[in-house]
Design an enzyme around this catalytic site. Structure first.
Site, PDB file in Angstrom:
ATOM      1  N   GLU A 120       0.655  -1.461   0.041  1.00 57.67           N
ATOM      2  CA  GLU A 120       0.240  -0.070   0.285  1.00 57.67           C
ATOM      3  C   GLU A 120       1.173   1.526   0.320  1.00 57.67           C
ATOM      4  O   GLU A 120       1.144   1.762   1.525  1.00 57.67           O
ATOM      5  CB  GLU A 120      -1.232   0.122   1.125  1.00 57.67           C
ATOM      6  CG  GLU A 120      -1.893   0.472   1.229  1.00 57.67           C
ATOM      7  CD  GLU A 120      -2.256   2.065   1.704  1.00 57.67           C
ATOM      8  OE1 GLU A 120      -1.290   2.633   0.946  1.00 57.67           O
ATOM      9  OE2 GLU A 120      -2.509   2.298   2.950  1.00 57.67           O
ATOM     10  N   CYS A 157      -2.174   8.981   2.557  1.00 52.98           N
ATOM     11  CA  CYS A 157      -1.909   8.544   1.238  1.00 52.98           C
ATOM     12  C   CYS A 157      -2.965   8.612   0.712  1.00 52.98           C
ATOM     13  O   CYS A 157      -3.361   8.995  -0.814  1.00 52.98           O
ATOM     14  CB  CYS A 157      -1.180   7.180   0.821  1.00 52.98           C
ATOM     15  SG  CYS A 157      -2.133   5.974   2.190  1.00 52.98           S
TER      16      CYS A 157
HETATM   17  C1  UN1 Z   1      -2.780   6.038   5.009  1.00 50.78           C
HETATM   18  O1  UN1 Z   1      -3.032   7.655   5.020  1.00 50.78           O
HETATM   19  O2  UN1 Z   1      -1.742   5.339   4.584  1.00 50.78           O
HETATM   20  O3  UN1 Z   1      -9.057   6.909   4.228  1.00 50.78           O
HETATM   21  C2  UN1 Z   1      -4.459   5.386   4.947  1.00 50.78           C
HETATM   22  C3  UN1 Z   1      -8.451   7.075   4.852  1.00 50.78           C
HETATM   23  C4  UN1 Z   1      -7.900   6.822   6.214  1.00 50.78           C
HETATM   24  C5  UN1 Z   1      -6.905   5.631   5.730  1.00 50.78           C
HETATM   25  C6  UN1 Z   1      -5.911   6.202   5.295  1.00 50.78           C
HETATM   26  N1  UN1 Z   1      -8.794   5.620   6.646  1.00 50.78           N
HETATM   27  O4  UN1 Z   1      -7.760   8.408   4.583  1.00 50.78           O
END
Ligand code: UN1
Length: 511
Positions: free
Chosen positions: A261, A295
């Site tokens: 990821e 992310c």
């Molecule tokens: C991440 O930034 O690695 O959807 C995860 C989202 C959060 C998870 C982000 N539930 O922004």
């Protein structure tokens, strides 16, 4: 609470010699966890080396044999108790996340809520993990598949979701019968000590030792050998594309499995007919929330030219309001906390400079903030791309609150711009038109090329119930909900002959 020490005390966790709150000195074999809002140290954490890693992996192999023998619904009861403990300590743990990585209080607590949610999900899953039965071509045969525990797994997590991403892996892995060896980011070791400590304490109290394991170490001493270790059939890694490429190659070299990821470069399309009362707040949260360090952060805004002046005006006004609320992540009313460290501020400054030199216009922000707290604060930043649409910096993921704004003339052009980056994590469109929304989600795959594609909600803030992850340079992995659990199990196909005769498939006669 006054300090991290008080938080650990309220959690009832004995951190032993591993964590020191007094006389914190940098030195070999320790990592200092700093508060990004002040730049001051919170604690020193002793680093693990090769021998501790070996102890954990060997121990995980033994714990796995015992844990997989526990019936899945009973494993689910352990995860249920863990979820309850996170529920009970949500405020304290949320505060710890805020202190260590600078999230505002609501987002720190939101992260712990994500642990509670995935634990609930995993408990339900513990009574499912469904296999399939298929019709056999042979008479009185059964063709079926079942899902079996996979083994101890390695979980590598990033600083920006220092708790939730581990839980997506560890809670689901636990009901699947797997043991997790967690290597957290060295920017957030305290959150890891606390979260793993809680899960391990609950599991132990119910008679299950070693299901949740932690190794805190640098990439060379701990990361590389962890990834290369054949005793870990799955490595689940969250972080940069560069890190993921390395993990992917090493794990592929030993024919292991990995779940990656990695980076995102998420765009939001605001079409001519969008309801701006939905779009503007979603874009602001998506771009500025977590100081742009998710992310899933919205990094590119693609706006139909007919509404570009209006959208730009409203966004600039919203940014001006948000910029009044930069500061102490734990103070009521703060909307924007700090970036994680000084290097991240440099990354921000370099990206803004690159955007300007490439013809971008800063509509709002663009500067670091000299805040009385010290810390690593920057302005939420809005940058208009030149009319040519050429802005190469926008192809890169900068972990900071910078939103690049592009205009487009028609939807097909917007789709092409949307899909032209290397990453493919999250995406969104705002439109009141059914046809436009369906174009974005087109079943022939010609719409958004991302793992997540939302309509009339922003790119960040996914719920745990869906599968989370993305395509292209984002790495292809899926974690969290839906059928992501399958990554943590091995599939076994069985043909069972109850006919009393030996019949071969494909009609082969061998007599
Ligand atoms: C991440 O930034 O690695 O959807 C995860 C989202 C959060 C998870 C982000 N539930 O922004």
């Amino acid at each position: 609470m006054e300090s991290v020490r008080d938080i650990f005390a309220s959690l009832g966790l004995q951190v032993g010699p591993r964590v020191r709150f007094d006389g914190v000195q940098p030195g070999p074999g320790v990592v200092i966890s700093d508060n990004p809002a002040t730049g001051r140290p919170l604690a020193a954490v002793t680093l693990d080396g090769g021998s501790e890693l070996e102890t954990q992996i060997a121990g995980a192999t033994a714990s796995f044999r015992a844990w997989r023998a526990v019936p899945a619904p009973v494993r689910g009861q352990v995860v249920r108790a863990i979820g309850d403990e996170f529920r009970r300590h949500k405020a304290a743990l949320g505060e710890l996340v805020s202190l260590e990585v600078g999230k505002i209080r609501a987002e720190g607590e939101g992260e712990i809520q994500e642990i509670v949610d995935i634990a609930d999900f995993a408990v339900g899953l513990s009574r499912q993990l469904p296999g399939s039965v298929f019709p056999s071509e042979r008479s009185r045969h059964r063709l079926m598949e079942q899902w079996l525990p996979l083994g101890p797994i390695g979980c590598i997590s990033a600083f920006n979701f220092p708790a939730a991403v581990w839980a997506w892996n560890a809670m689901v892995a636990a009901v699947c019968g797997d043991v997790t060896v967690w290597k957290p980011s060295l920017l957030a070791p305290l959150t890891a000590v606390a979260c793993n400590g809680i899960a391990d304490r609950v599991a132990r109290s119910m008679g299950h030792e070693g299901v949740f394991r932690l190794v805190i170490g640098d990439d060379q001493t701990v990361g590389e050998p962890l990834v290369a270790d054949r005793r870990l059939p799955l490595i689940s890694a969250t972080g940069s594309c560069r890190m993921g490429r390395r993990v992917g190659q090493v794990v592929a070299g030993r024919l292991g499995r990995c779940l990656l990821e990695l980076g995102g470069n998420n765009a939001c399309i605001v079409h001519a007919d969008a309801d701006l009362s939905l779009a503007i707040p979603a874009v602001v949260f998506g771009a500025v929330g977590t100081a742009g360090q998710r992310c899933t952060t919205t990094r590119r805004l693609l706006v139909h030219r007919s509404i570009l002046p209006e959208v730009t005006r409203r966004l600039t006004a919203a940014y001006a309001q948000v910029a009044q609320r930069i500061g102490d992540p734990l103070a009521a009313g703060t909307l924007v906390g700090p970036l994680i460290n000084a290097q991240a501020v440099q990354g921000f400054t370099a990206a803004v400079a690159a955007a300007k030199s490439q013809g971008g216009t800063v509509l709002f922000g663009g500067e670091p903030v000299a805040h009385p707290l010290g810390g690593h604060f920057v302005q939420p930043t809005l940058i208009a791309a030149p009319a040519s649409g050429q802005l190469p910096i926008a192809r890169h993921e900068t972990f900071a609150p910078i939103l690049y704004v592009f205009g487009y003339d028609d939807l097909e052009q917007a789709m092409a711009m949307h899909n032209e980056v290397d990453q493919g994590l999250s995406s969104a469109i705002f439109t009141e038109s059914f046809r436009v929304a369906e174009r974005f989600l087109a079943a022939d795959g010609s719409g958004s090329d991302c793992g997540i594609a939302n309509v009339n909600c922003g790119t960040s803030g996914a719920e745990i119930g869906g599968a989370f992850g993305g395509e292209k340079d984002t790495g292809g992995g899926r974690e969290s909900g839906s059928d992501s659990w399958k990554a943590y199990m091995r599939r076994q196909t069985s043909a069972i002959n109850a006919s009393g005769r030996m019949e071969l498939a494909q009609g082969i006669r061998f007599e």
